[in-house]
Scaffold this motif. Structure first.
Motif, PDB file in Angstrom:
ATOM      1  N   UNK A  71       0.823  -1.223   0.000  1.00  0.00           N
ATOM      2  CA  UNK A  71       0.000   0.000   0.000  1.00  0.00           C
ATOM      3  C   UNK A  71       0.854   1.270   0.000  1.00  0.00           C
ATOM      4  N   UNK A  72       0.439   2.225  -0.812  1.00  0.00           N
ATOM      5  CA  UNK A  72       1.077   3.537  -0.828  1.00  0.00           C
ATOM      6  C   UNK A  72       2.257   3.671  -1.765  1.00  0.00           C
ATOM      7  N   UNK A  73       2.639   2.601  -2.446  1.00  0.00           N
ATOM      8  CA  UNK A  73       3.855   2.683  -3.264  1.00  0.00           C
ATOM      9  C   UNK A  73       3.602   3.133  -4.695  1.00  0.00           C
ATOM     10  N   UNK A  74       2.418   2.860  -5.232  1.00  0.00           N
ATOM     11  CA  UNK A  74       2.130   3.282  -6.609  1.00  0.00           C
ATOM     12  C   UNK A  74       0.845   4.107  -6.628  1.00  0.00           C
ATOM     13  N   UNK A  75       0.697   4.918  -7.664  1.00  0.00           N
ATOM     14  CA  UNK A  75      -0.503   5.740  -7.807  1.00  0.00           C
ATOM     15  C   UNK A  75      -1.736   4.838  -7.810  1.00  0.00           C
ATOM     16  N   UNK A 439       3.975   5.572 -11.141  1.00  0.00           N
ATOM     17  CA  UNK A 439       2.830   6.363 -11.591  1.00  0.00           C
ATOM     18  C   UNK A 439       1.656   5.488 -12.029  1.00  0.00           C
ATOM     19  N   UNK A 440       1.810   4.192 -11.938  1.00  0.00           N
ATOM     20  CA  UNK A 440       0.717   3.295 -12.295  1.00  0.00           C
ATOM     21  C   UNK A 440       0.191   3.579 -13.694  1.00  0.00           C
ATOM     22  N   UNK A 441      -1.131   3.660 -13.807  1.00  0.00           N
ATOM     23  CA  UNK A 441      -1.747   3.921 -15.122  1.00  0.00           C
ATOM     24  C   UNK A 441      -2.109   5.396 -15.297  1.00  0.00           C
TER      25      UNK A 441
END
Ligand code: PNW
Length: 476
Positions: A71-75, A439-441
Motif C-alpha cells: 500500500x502507498x507505493x504506486x498511484x 505512476x501506475x496507469x
C-alpha cells in the motif's frame, strides 16, 4: 517555444519548405529531412509494463509485484497484474507494430518466467511464450531487439541487487536465454537504465524494492548493476551464435551546452563523463575514474579482482534512453570546471513532472557518447513522452503535444545522423500506454491508447504521424 525555428535551427541549413514537407528532388535548396538508408525504426516496451498474467504458466514473483502490492507505493495502488494483457494479446500487438511499418521491436524478457526463483531449473512454458512472440514478430517482418532485464527482478533472489550473487545469477540467465534465442534474435541489451533500477530503488526508494540506503550501500548496488551488465555481456557472447551483437540500454545523464562554443561544449562533455562515472563511464572505460572514487571516499564500492575487466567488456553498440536534458555551462570557478543549470519552475515539461522538454538532449547525447568513447554503433532504445491523453467524442486521441515533442527530438537525432555520428536506429517509447511504474496507469506514454477496462487499443494521432515518418524515412 517556437517550434518552427527550433526544428529549422537544428536540421536545415537553408530554411524549411512550406509545411515542413521535403521539396521534390531537384528543387533548389531542398531541405533534406531524411534519415540514413536502412535506419531502424522501432517501438519499445518492457515485460512488467505490458504483459500482465503475473501468475500464468509458472512465472515467479518479482520485486515489482511485491512493491506494487505494498500500500502507498504506486498511484492508486496500481499493479502490473493485468497491465495491457500482452501475454495473451501479443498477436494483436504485433499487428499494431506491423501496421506502423516498423522494422524492429524492443521488448524485454521477464527473468522470472524463465527462472521463477531467479536461478535453478528453467520453466519451459516461459520460454515457449517468448518463442511465440519472437516467431510472430519475424513472421510480420519485424526484428526483435531483446532486453534481458527491465527491472522485474525475481523476488526469490536474496538481498536483490544488494547481493553480489545477483549479478552472477543474471549472467547465468542472460547466457541461457541468448542460447535459446540467438538463432532468431541478433541484438541483445543486457540491462535497462542502470541509474533507475539502482538509485530510484535503493536511494530515493520510489521504485522497487523501495529502500533508502546509505551512500556506501547505494554505491555497492550500483557496482552490482554494472557488474551484472559486464558478466551478462560475457555470458551472452559465450552462448549466442557468432555475429550476435550485445549492448546496453542506458539512461546516461545528458548535458547540453548552454552555448555552442568550444568551452561550453567541452564542459558538457566533461559533465557527461563525470556525472555518469559509476555507470556508462565505468562500462566504456573499464575503470571507475579516480575522481569518482576519491569523492566517494569510504563509501566507494568494493571491487573484486576481475570485476572491472568484466564491466569494461567491449560492446557492439550502445543504446541510449533519451528523455530530458540538463543544461550546463563552462565555469572556471567551479571545482570541475562546469556548473549544471537547474530547471526553472516555468521550464517546459510534459505530463510527467520529471520530463523537461529539451530536444537538444537528443543531439548532444549521441554526440557526446560518440566523441567520448567512440562506440561502434549507437541506437536510441527509448524516447517518447507522457501526455494528458483523452479520447474525444469521436473516440480518438489527437495527441498533438506528443507529436510536437517527438518531432522536435527527432529533428535533433537527424542532426546527429546528418553530421555522421553512428546512430543506426530509434525505438519510440512506447508502442502503447502501459504500467508506468510508480505512476501506475496515471501516465500514458503510448502511441496507441489503451482502455484498461476493455483492453481496446486505439491508434493515437501520433501513431499516424510515426507511420508517415517511417514510410518516408524522413521527418514529417
Ligand atoms: C524509462 N526519470 O524510465 C523506462 O525505461 C521505462 O520503463 C519507462 O516507462 C519510461 O522511461 C518512461 O518513464 C524512466 O525520473 C523513469 O528521469 C524515470 C526517469 C527516466 C526514465
Amino acid at each position: 517555444m517556437d517550434r518552427r525555428s527550433f526544428i529549422g535551427a537544428g536540421i536545415v541549413a537553408g530554411g524549411m519548405a512550406a509545411g515542413g514537407m521535403p521539396r521534390v528532388a531537384g528543387a533548389a535548396a531542398a531541405p533534406d529531412l531524411g534519415f540514413p538508408k536502412d535506419f531502424v525504426w522501432g517501438c519499445a516496451t518492457a515485460s512488467y509494463q505490458i504483459e500482465g498474467a503475473v501468475k500464468a504458466d509458472g512465472r515467479g514473483p518479482t520485486i515489482w509485484d511485491t512493491f506494487s502490492h505494498t500500500p502507498g507505493k504506486t498511484a492508486n495502488g496500481d499493479t502490473g497484474d493485468v497491465a495491457c494483457d500482452s501475454y495473451h494479446r501479443y498477436a494483436e500487438d504485433i499487428g499494431l507494430l506491423k501496421n506502423l511499418g516498423v522494422k524492429a521491436y524492443r521488448m524485454s524478457i521477464a527473468w522470472s518466467r524463465i527462472f521463477p526463483e531467479g536461478r535453478g531449473q528453467p520453466n519451459q512454458k516461459g520460454i515457449d511464450y517468448y518463442n511465440r512472440v519472437i516467431d510472430g514478430l519475424l513472421a510480420a517482418g519485424i526484428a526483435p531487439y531483446v532486453t534481458m532485464f527491465h527491472w522485474d527482478l525475481p523476488q526469490a533472489l536474496p538481498g536483490e541487487w544488494r547481493n553480489r550473487d545477483t549479478a552472477k545469477a543474471f549472467a547465468d540467465y542472460a547466457g541461457f536465454m541468448a542460447g535459446k534465442l540467438s538463432d532468431r534474435v541478433h541484438r541483445f541489451m543486457t540491462v535497462n537504465e542502470l541509474r533507475c533500477f539502482t538509485d530510484l530503488g535503493h536511494m530515493q526508494g520510489i521504485h522497487a524494492p523501495g529502500l533508502q540506503l546509505p551512500a556506501a550501500e547505494v554505491n555497492q548496488v550500483r557496482h552490482h548493476g554494472v557488474l551484472a551488465h559486464g558478466l551478462g555481456v560475457q555470458a551472452i557472447r559465450a552462448h549466442a551464435r557468432a555475429g550476435t551483437e550485445v549492448g546496453i540500454a542506458d539512461n546516461t545523464s545528458i548535458f547540453v551546452p548552454a552555448i555552442e562554443t568550444p568551452e561550453h561544449i567541452a564542459a558538457a562533455k566533461k559533465a557527461m563523463r563525470d556525472e555518469n562515472a559509476m555507470f556508462l563511464t565505468a562500462i566504456m572505460e573499464g575503470a571507475y575514474p579516480p575522481e569518482y572514487l576519491a569523492a566517494a571516499g569510504a563509501a566507494a564500492p568494493k571491487v573484486q579482482a576481475g570485476d572491472m575487466a568484466a564491466i569494461g567488456s567491449p560492446l557492439d553498440f550502445v543504446a541510449l534512453n533519451i528523455y530530458t536534458p540538463t543544461f550546463v555551462k563552462a565555469d572556471p570557478s567551479a571545482p570541475r570546471g562546469y556548473t549544471p543549470l537547474p530547471h526553472l519552475p516555468q521550464s517546459p515539461r510534459m505530463a510527467s513532472p520529471w520530463l523537461y522538454v529539451g530536444p537538444e538532449a537528443a543531439y548532444w547525447g549521441v554526440r557526446a557518447v560518440s566523441e567520448l568513447w567512440k562506440p561502434k554503433s549507437l541506437f536510441i532504445s527509448e524516447n517518447g513522452t507522457s501526455a494528458d491523453d483523452v479520447l474525444n467524442a469521436a473516440g480518438l486521441d489527437d495527441d498533438a503535444d506528443r507529436i510536437m515533442y517527438l518531432r522536435n527530438y527527432l529533428g535533433q537525432f537527424r542532426r546527429a545522423t546528418a553530421e555522421g555520428f553512428p546512430l543506426h536506429g530509434y525505438f519510440l517509447w512506447s508502442l502503447m500506454d502501459n504500467f508506468e511504474w510508480a505512476d501506475g496507469y496515471t501516465k500514458r506514454f503510448g502511441i496507441h491508447y489503451v482502455d484498461f477496462a476493455t483492453q481496446k487499443r486505439t491508434p493515437k494521432l501520433s501513431a499516424q504521424w510515426y507511420k508517415e515518418l517511417i514510410r518516408r524515412n524522413a521527418l514529417v
